[in-house]
Design a protein around this motif. Structure first.
Motif, short mmCIF file in Angstrom:
data_model
loop_
_atom_site.label_atom_id
_atom_site.label_comp_id
_atom_site.label_asym_id
_atom_site.label_seq_id
_atom_site.Cartn_x
_atom_site.Cartn_y
_atom_site.Cartn_z
N TYR A 282 7.54 40.00 55.81
CA TYR A 282 8.33 39.40 56.89
C TYR A 282 7.66 38.12 57.33
O TYR A 282 6.48 38.11 57.70
CB TYR A 282 8.45 40.36 58.08
CG TYR A 282 9.05 39.69 59.30
CD1 TYR A 282 10.30 39.08 59.25
CD2 TYR A 282 8.36 39.67 60.50
CE1 TYR A 282 10.84 38.46 60.37
CE2 TYR A 282 8.90 39.07 61.63
CZ TYR A 282 10.14 38.46 61.56
OH TYR A 282 10.66 37.84 62.66
N TYR A 283 8.40 37.02 57.29
CA TYR A 283 7.93 35.72 57.74
C TYR A 283 8.69 35.32 59.01
O TYR A 283 9.87 34.97 58.95
CB TYR A 283 8.18 34.65 56.66
CG TYR A 283 7.29 34.75 55.46
CD1 TYR A 283 6.22 33.86 55.28
CD2 TYR A 283 7.50 35.72 54.48
CE1 TYR A 283 5.41 33.94 54.16
CE2 TYR A 283 6.68 35.80 53.36
CZ TYR A 283 5.65 34.91 53.21
OH TYR A 283 4.83 34.99 52.10
N PRO A 284 8.05 35.38 60.17
CA PRO A 284 8.72 34.99 61.41
C PRO A 284 8.83 33.47 61.52
O PRO A 284 8.03 32.74 60.92
CB PRO A 284 7.81 35.55 62.50
CG PRO A 284 6.46 35.55 61.88
CD PRO A 284 6.66 35.84 60.41
N TYR A 285 9.80 33.00 62.30
CA TYR A 285 9.94 31.57 62.54
C TYR A 285 8.69 31.08 63.27
O TYR A 285 8.20 31.74 64.18
CB TYR A 285 11.19 31.31 63.38
CG TYR A 285 11.57 29.85 63.47
CD1 TYR A 285 12.25 29.23 62.43
CD2 TYR A 285 11.24 29.09 64.59
CE1 TYR A 285 12.59 27.89 62.50
CE2 TYR A 285 11.58 27.76 64.66
CZ TYR A 285 12.26 27.16 63.62
OH TYR A 285 12.59 25.82 63.70
N PRO A 286 8.15 29.91 62.90
CA PRO A 286 6.82 29.51 63.40
C PRO A 286 6.73 29.20 64.89
O PRO A 286 5.74 29.53 65.53
CB PRO A 286 6.50 28.25 62.58
CG PRO A 286 7.39 28.32 61.39
CD PRO A 286 8.62 29.02 61.85
N THR B 209 10.91 16.11 57.82
CA THR B 209 11.51 17.43 57.71
C THR B 209 12.94 17.39 58.21
O THR B 209 13.31 16.51 58.99
CB THR B 209 10.70 18.46 58.52
OG1 THR B 209 11.37 19.71 58.51
CG2 THR B 209 10.54 18.02 59.96
N ASP B 210 13.74 18.34 57.75
CA ASP B 210 15.12 18.45 58.21
C ASP B 210 15.25 19.33 59.45
O ASP B 210 16.33 19.44 60.01
CB ASP B 210 16.00 19.04 57.09
CG ASP B 210 16.01 18.15 55.87
OD1 ASP B 210 15.93 16.92 56.04
OD2 ASP B 210 16.09 18.69 54.75
N ASP B 211 14.16 19.97 59.84
CA ASP B 211 14.17 20.92 60.95
C ASP B 211 13.66 20.24 62.21
O ASP B 211 12.52 19.81 62.29
CB ASP B 211 13.28 22.11 60.60
CG ASP B 211 13.41 23.25 61.60
OD1 ASP B 211 13.24 22.99 62.81
OD2 ASP B 211 13.65 24.39 61.17
N GLU B 212 14.50 20.11 63.23
CA GLU B 212 14.14 19.37 64.43
C GLU B 212 12.97 19.98 65.17
O GLU B 212 12.09 19.28 65.68
CB GLU B 212 15.34 19.25 65.37
CG GLU B 212 16.43 18.33 64.85
CD GLU B 212 17.52 18.09 65.88
OE1 GLU B 212 17.30 18.44 67.05
OE2 GLU B 212 18.57 17.55 65.51
N VAL B 213 12.94 21.32 65.27
CA VAL B 213 11.86 21.99 65.99
C VAL B 213 10.53 21.75 65.29
O VAL B 213 9.53 21.37 65.91
CB VAL B 213 12.13 23.50 66.12
CG1 VAL B 213 10.97 24.19 66.81
CG2 VAL B 213 13.41 23.73 66.91
N LEU B 214 10.51 21.93 63.97
CA LEU B 214 9.28 21.72 63.21
C LEU B 214 8.90 20.24 63.19
O LEU B 214 7.71 19.91 63.18
CB LEU B 214 9.44 22.25 61.79
CG LEU B 214 9.60 23.76 61.67
CD1 LEU B 214 9.74 24.16 60.20
CD2 LEU B 214 8.45 24.50 62.31
N MET B 215 9.88 19.35 63.22
CA MET B 215 9.60 17.93 63.25
C MET B 215 8.78 17.57 64.50
O MET B 215 7.80 16.83 64.44
CB MET B 215 10.91 17.15 63.24
CG MET B 215 10.78 15.69 62.86
SD MET B 215 12.39 14.85 62.85
CE MET B 215 13.22 15.72 61.52
N GLU B 216 9.19 18.11 65.64
CA GLU B 216 8.46 17.88 66.89
C GLU B 216 7.08 18.52 66.83
O GLU B 216 6.08 17.96 67.30
CB GLU B 216 9.26 18.45 68.06
CG GLU B 216 8.53 18.42 69.41
CD GLU B 216 8.36 17.04 70.00
OE1 GLU B 216 7.78 16.93 71.09
OE2 GLU B 216 8.78 16.07 69.34
#
Length: 262
Positions: free
Chosen positions: A90-94, A111-118
């Motif tokens: 299981y890999y949870p969202y970071p 990155t295409d992911d806004e949360v991870l980009m920040e």
């Protein structure tokens, strides 16, 4: 458990927990392997957020979960009717933002992911100290000394880390998995492992079925939904069948700690 039993259980998972499964991505590759398309083995050494993003981008999962709850992997390798290797993970969202996405500024376009980009941007700030320099020990000492000489009791790192604590409510830093290897000699055949911590493993006396692993994750991250699902008439029957398919580990010896289900 035979290879067709595993496929049957994965399909039961797909239908039973469909309310929280965004997409399914598992296949019977041949008579020896159950995996997903373009399977890639190995342990990542990057920060967890990058590991997570890379696996998502390359569709290295069996079930992608909704509401940013991560994903689950099921990998099986057989030799005839015998299970040789298993990975259930299981890999949870970071990360989870405390602020709204509308408030996020200065995003990195890597990155295409806004949360991870920040998240990556703030990590870059920590490593660069927002002074556009590559930090080494001498520079780090000078920055701290300059901060103290100006009456600042907190180091620049502490202030930037405080910013991370303010922005992000939760930071998951690893995954959890059950590994089974019929031929391993250096440790127990079946174990629970947290991320890449190789020296601490929790031995299992049974190799649990995929349904039970998925159920364990699901009931912890979707408690309200699980409470509704278990009330369905056929749920206990499905659960009982999967428990019978869980198999004992031969020659299991552990004098300290072990985990087992009835």
């Amino acid at each position: 458990m035979g290879i067709d039993d595993i496929i049957e259980e994965l399909n039961v998972i797909k239908t039973t927990f469909r309310s929280k499964i965004v997409t399914s991505n598992f296949n019977k590759i041949d008579e020896t392997e159950i995996s997903w398309d373009n399977y890639r083995a190995g342990i990542f050494k990057n920060i967890y957020a990058k590991e997570y993003e890379t696996l998502i981008r390359n569709r290295q999962y069996s079930f992608l979960l909704s509401d940013s709850k991560g994903f689950i992997q099921f990998y099986y390798n057989f030799k005839g009717d015998e299970i040789i290797k298993v990975k259930m993970a299981y890999y949870p969202y970071p990360v989870e933002l405390s602020e709204s996405k509308d408030d996020v500024e200065n995003l990195i376009n890597d990155t295409d992911d806004e949360v991870l980009m920040e998240y990556y941007y703030d990590l870059w700030n920590i490593f660069s100290h927002t002074f556009e320099l590559t930090v080494n020990d001498d520079e780090l000492k000078k920055l701290i000394q300059d901060s103290i000489s100006h009456g600042n009791n907190e180091s620049i790192e502490s202030l930037l880390l405080a910013k991370l604590d303010y922005i992000y409510k939760i930071t998951n830093s690893s995954h959890i998995r059950v590994d089974y290897d019929a031929n391993v000699k250096s440790h127990h055949k079946c174990e629970i492992q947290i991320g890449a911590v190789n020296y601490i493993r929790f031995p299992l006396q049974k190799l649990i079925s995929p349904f039970l692993f998925f159920e364990f994750i699901f009931k912890n991250i979707y408690a309200d939904d699980f409470a509704k699902i278990i009330k369905k008439a056929d749920y206990k029957t499905k659960q009982a069948i999967t428990k019978k398919r869980s198999s004992d580990i031969s020659d299991f010896i552990e004098e300290n700690i072990y985990i087992v289900h009835d």
